[in-house]
Design an enzyme around this catalytic site. Structure first.
Site, PDB file in Angstrom:
ATOM      1  N   ASN A 121     -10.961  -0.863   8.079  1.00  0.00           N
ATOM      2  CA  ASN A 121      -9.585  -1.307   8.017  1.00  0.00           C
ATOM      3  C   ASN A 121      -9.557  -2.754   8.504  1.00  0.00           C
ATOM      4  O   ASN A 121      -9.621  -3.033   9.692  1.00  0.00           O
ATOM      5  CB  ASN A 121      -8.718  -0.420   8.905  1.00  0.00           C
ATOM      6  CG  ASN A 121      -7.250  -0.796   8.805  1.00  0.00           C
ATOM      7  OD1 ASN A 121      -6.902  -1.864   8.305  1.00  0.00           O
ATOM      8  ND2 ASN A 121      -6.398   0.085   9.275  1.00  0.00           N
ATOM      9  N   ASP A 138      -2.275  -4.785  -1.875  1.00  0.00           N
ATOM     10  CA  ASP A 138      -1.194  -3.818  -2.086  1.00  0.00           C
ATOM     11  C   ASP A 138       0.132  -4.451  -1.663  1.00  0.00           C
ATOM     12  O   ASP A 138       0.220  -5.077  -0.613  1.00  0.00           O
ATOM     13  CB  ASP A 138      -1.459  -2.553  -1.263  1.00  0.00           C
ATOM     14  CG  ASP A 138      -2.746  -1.854  -1.718  1.00  0.00           C
ATOM     15  OD1 ASP A 138      -3.114  -2.021  -2.907  1.00  0.00           O
ATOM     16  OD2 ASP A 138      -3.376  -1.167  -0.904  1.00  0.00           O
ATOM     17  N   GLU A 154     -13.348  -2.824   2.530  1.00  0.00           N
ATOM     18  CA  GLU A 154     -12.533  -1.948   1.705  1.00  0.00           C
ATOM     19  C   GLU A 154     -12.218  -0.685   2.488  1.00  0.00           C
ATOM     20  O   GLU A 154     -13.071  -0.122   3.150  1.00  0.00           O
ATOM     21  CB  GLU A 154     -13.287  -1.634   0.401  1.00  0.00           C
ATOM     22  CG  GLU A 154     -12.651  -0.599  -0.496  1.00  0.00           C
ATOM     23  CD  GLU A 154     -11.198  -0.875  -0.841  1.00  0.00           C
ATOM     24  OE1 GLU A 154     -10.864  -1.975  -1.317  1.00  0.00           O
ATOM     25  OE2 GLU A 154     -10.370   0.038  -0.617  1.00  0.00           O
TER      26      GLU A 154
HETATM   27  C1  LIG Z   1      -4.860  -3.568  -5.536  1.00  0.00           C
HETATM   28  S1  LIG Z   1      -6.446  -3.481  -4.836  1.00  0.00           S
HETATM   29  C2  LIG Z   1      -7.204  -5.030  -5.257  1.00  0.00           C
HETATM   30  C3  LIG Z   1      -8.691  -4.947  -5.223  1.00  0.00           C
HETATM   31  C4  LIG Z   1      -9.464  -6.206  -5.554  1.00  0.00           C
HETATM   32  N1  LIG Z   1      -9.240  -7.252  -4.583  1.00  0.00           N
HETATM   33  C5  LIG Z   1      -9.132  -6.669  -6.949  1.00  0.00           C
HETATM   34  O1  LIG Z   1      -8.544  -7.746  -7.073  1.00  0.00           O
HETATM   35  O2  LIG Z   1      -9.459  -5.979  -7.905  1.00  0.00           O
HETATM   36  C6  LIG Z   1      -6.203  -3.617  -3.094  1.00  0.00           C
HETATM   37  C7  LIG Z   1      -7.359  -3.037  -2.328  1.00  0.00           C
HETATM   38  O3  LIG Z   1      -7.204  -3.297  -0.943  1.00  0.00           O
HETATM   39  C8  LIG Z   1      -7.652  -2.164  -0.222  1.00  0.00           C
HETATM   40  N2  LIG Z   1      -7.023  -2.201   1.121  1.00  0.00           N
HETATM   41  C9  LIG Z   1      -5.726  -2.005   1.423  1.00  0.00           C
HETATM   42  N3  LIG Z   1      -5.528  -2.119   2.748  1.00  0.00           N
HETATM   43  C10 LIG Z   1      -6.730  -2.402   3.287  1.00  0.00           C
HETATM   44  C11 LIG Z   1      -7.180  -2.623   4.624  1.00  0.00           C
HETATM   45  N4  LIG Z   1      -6.326  -2.569   5.647  1.00  0.00           N
HETATM   46  N5  LIG Z   1      -8.484  -2.872   4.840  1.00  0.00           N
HETATM   47  C12 LIG Z   1      -9.355  -2.911   3.802  1.00  0.00           C
HETATM   48  N6  LIG Z   1      -8.982  -2.713   2.527  1.00  0.00           N
HETATM   49  C13 LIG Z   1      -7.694  -2.457   2.271  1.00  0.00           C
HETATM   50  C14 LIG Z   1      -7.222  -1.014  -1.064  1.00  0.00           C
HETATM   51  O4  LIG Z   1      -7.942   0.162  -0.780  1.00  0.00           O
HETATM   52  C15 LIG Z   1      -7.480  -1.544  -2.472  1.00  0.00           C
HETATM   53  O5  LIG Z   1      -8.772  -1.234  -2.906  1.00  0.00           O
END
Ligand SMILES: C[S@@+](CC[C@H](N)C(=O)[O-])C[C@H]1O[C@@H](n2cnc3c(N)ncnc32)[C@H](O)[C@@H]1O
EC number: 2.1.1.33
Lengths: 427, 254
Positions: free
Chosen positions: B130, B153, B97
């Site tokens: 990341n 996202d 995350e």
């Molecule tokens: C819309 S949320 C969905 C979270 C979870 N998978 C759910 O279904 O409830 C997308 C998540 O991906 C994380 N995220 C986005 N880009 C990322 C990256 N490059 N590496 C790790 N996490 C990332 C964001 O911080 C966010 O918490």
């Protein structure tokens, strides 16, 4: 925000100072130097300067290279153009347009594919089989993207000695080994390995191989001041040579911190590796024992009389000479605009019983002699004061380009606040 | 003493679990932004003992050879990991995350579950990283059996498509980290993104779609819409979801 940093770099004066590059034809038929947007070629076989039949580049050249068979030559850089030259006529047979600035180039071992990497970490391939003698000069072609390092500058691009792999190094300390497929235009999807161990940007790659180990091993140099030896097919780290610590730098200042490796060059049988190091006047030679899989410092060849710190090194597979260039463009100190100084080291060959007899050649004894120097340096004698300024400028530009900016917390906040997309999202 | 009361108030009195509202964070992070968190130099440097202390107990002489096999990329508040933890108690899993507050929340949540359920939830953990840059620093070639991309996202704008967590280039890396036969699960409520993820997977030479029978037989598929916070939100609003579930296959000989 990293994409922004890269964009910032476009306006940054210091990164525009391009270190001079050198490339030697595989059988030493010619030698080429790039400084700023200037490409200078000297025909060693005939002892004549080469007149290029093309307008050349309009911005700093970042990478030059000959094909293994010597037939093609590639130059590329900040003007977002990759120029592919036929070395028999020095005609530019292809102009390939890139969307971003180009940071590295390579030519497949069969001489058929030219690859280049842009500043956003994407590697492109160009199929050169289409061109024939009748092809009109300088058609603008586009490369086909085949792989990408996620948003990192690719600093070095190499084909493995057997041609099976394409190897990419980046400023995030990563080295990636990818299978180069027969039909590379469909992309290079199969990652063979990652060579992970460097703790700073990787600046250069080279191979060591001999009859016993024809597939060879990889050597890499980095901003972490080490040279490492890898089994690139598995990604295993075989040896680490901390050259920064090993070399007794007489004039080393403590506050300088790590001394990045700027370039590597290996001899044909893989027993010797020349290492150019930031702030080291001269060149370091490492012995490489492939059966023991280790690297060790053989000696430092000091070139102290003119504070000579090479920015790029190269050699032909047929001659036992190491070609070195020290230089930079856009210096603008008093009336000196740029500096190019060539030195040639003899005895760059097999490492016998951990000793190597080397000699830095006098100008008149270099291949091509004073005419070669006149062509590539632009003049015969180079002002002494230019050397230290060039060394300083090259150091700063490398730092700005490759070392990640460490913003203070406040500065980071400030940068964030200045960004519209985040501003709009804030409740 | 002031310290103790803050700690208490961020956790629910009745369940001991951390309260989500104390870990609110910006809705989106830019995955291209420079990192300010530590990253293992190579997978061999990953600190298993601190992430899975009971399994890799410090006193055990014979070092444990087990490796992480499931990765939940962009795990958000960790709902999927928690469901999987008991479904696959023998499998080590990690959530990745980008947002630090969210990561802290998941950490606290797992610790609380471990305390409340002795012997359970020892096989899940989370890292702030990341994933688009550092997958190879965490996983060796062919190490993973499953990778999850749940409600990532969307990054609608064309010029931001390269920020999407599924792309042809990134699939090359996921194919590297996944064992042959390993499975990649993606789901979104954004139709355009669903089509994008599916087409990236379909055109990639190292992935093939699961058959509808295989999807039915896989107990994990049912969790995609129910286990995560985002999935539950979409379900509450009666939103439609789009899944693409593919298997890592061997690269055809060159
Ligand atoms: C819309 S949320 C969905 C979270 C979870 N998978 C759910 O279904 O409830 C997308 C998540 O991906 C994380 N995220 C986005 N880009 C990322 C990256 N490059 N590496 C790790 N996490 C990332 C964001 O911080 C966010 O918490």
């Amino acid at each position: 925000m990293e994409d922004q940093n890269m964009d910032d770099g476009d306006q940054n004066r210091e990164t525009e100072i391009a270190p001079a590059q050198i490339a030697v034809h595989p059988s030493q038929e010619s030698v080429s130097v790039a400084v700023g947007s200037d490409l200078r070629v000297f025909n060693l076989r005939e002892g004549l300067p080469v007149k290029l039949s093309d307008d050349g580049h309009s911005d700093s050249i970042r990478a030059i290279r000959y094909a293994a068979n010597g037939k093609l030559f590639v130059s590329a850089g900040d003007d977002k153009l990759v120029k592919i030259w036929a070395t028999d006529s020095w005609r530019c047979v292809y102009n390939v347009a890139s969307e971003k600035r180009v940071s590295a180039v390579a030519i497949s071992n069969d001489g058929l594919f030219v690859c280049f990497a842009d500043k956003f970490g994407v590697v492109y391939v160009v199929d050169t089989r289409a061109f024939t003698e009748e092809t009109p000069t300088s058609i603008i072609k586009k490369g086909v993207p085949i792989l990408s390092h996620y948003c990192s500058i690719i600093t070095s691009l190499e084909f493995s000695p057997d041609g099976r792999f394409i190897i990419t190094a980046d400023r995030d300390s990563k080295i990636r080994v990818t299978v180069f497929p027969q039909n590379s235009l469909n992309g290079a999807h199969e990652i063979q390995s990652f060579c992970l161990g460097h703790t700073e940007f990787v600046s250069c790659l080279a191979f060591v191989c001999n009859q016993e180990y024809p597939q060879g091993f990889l050597v890499s140099g980095s901003g972490d001041s080490t040279v490492r030896l890898w089994d690139f097919s598995s990604g295993s780290l075989l040896d680490t040579c901390d050259v920064g610590a090993e070399a007794a730098f007489a004039d080393r200042k403590e506050e300088e911190g790590l001394l990045p490796i700027t370039d590597l060059c290996t001899v044909q049988d893989g027993s010797l590796v020349a290492v150019a190091i930031q702030s080291l006047t001269g060149i370091m030679l490492l012995g490489c024992d492939l059966s023991k899989r280790n690297l060790s410092v053989v000696k430092v060849v000091s070139i102290a009389e003119e504070t000579y710190i090479p920015t790029s090194i190269g050699s032909a597979s047929t001659a036992e000479l190491l070609w070195m260039v020290m230089g930079a463009s856009s210096l603008n100190i008093s009336d000196i605009k740029s500096l190019v100084r060539i030195r040639v080291l003899s005895g760059f060959s097999k490492c016998n019983a951990a000793s190597v007899e080397t000699l830095v050649l006098e100008d008149k004894d270099t291949p091509g002699g004073e005419q070669m120097l006149q062509t590539l340096q632009g003049k015969l004698s180079v002002e002494k004061e230019a050397f230290s300024s060039a060394a300083e400028a090259v150091k700063n530009s490398m730092r700005n380009l490759l070392i990640k900016k460490q913003y203070s917390a406040e500065r980071r906040d400030f940068r964030k606040r200045g960004r519209n997309d985040i501003k709009n999202k804030a409740k | 003493m002031g310290h103790e009361s803050t700690v208490m108030s961020t956790h629910s009195k009745s369940t001991g679990l951390p309260r989500k509202r104390f870990y609110r964070a910006r809705a989106h992070s830019n995955p291209l932004s420079d990192s300010h968190f530590p990253v293992p130099i190579a997978p061999s440097q990953f600190d298993y003992a601190s992430h899975y202390p009971q399994i890799f107990g410090e006193t055990v002489e014979t070092s444990c050879q087990r490796k992480i096999e499931f990765a939940d990329i962009g795990c958000g508040f960790g709902g999927l990991l928690i469901s999987l933890a008991t479904l696959f108690p023998e499998t080590l899993m990690i959530g990745m995350e980008l947002r630090d507050k969210v990561t802290e929340y998941v950490k606290e949540r797992i610790l609380a579950l471990r305390t409340g359920n002795p012997g359970q939830y020892q096989n899940i953990s989370v890292v702030r990283t990341n994933s688009m840059k550092y997958i190879p620093n965490y996983f060796e070639k062919g190490q993973l059996k499953k990778m999850f991309f749940l409600f990532p996202d969307p990054h609608f704008k064309e010029k931001n498509h390269r920020r999407r967590v599924i792309s042809t280039y990134l699939l090359d890396e996921y194919a590297y980290a996944l064992a042959v036969g390993g499975i990649i699960y993606t789901i979104t409520d954004v139709e355009e993104l669903g089509e994008w993820m599916k087409s990236c997977l379909e055109s990639h030479p190292m992935f093939e779609a699961l058959t509808s029978q295989e999807l039915e037989d896989d107990p994990v598929v049912k969790l995609l819409t129910t286990a995560t916070e985002e999935g539950q939100k979409v379900a509450r609003n009666g939103g439609k979801t789009y899944q693409a579930i593919f298997r890592r296959i061997a690269q055809p000989a060159h």
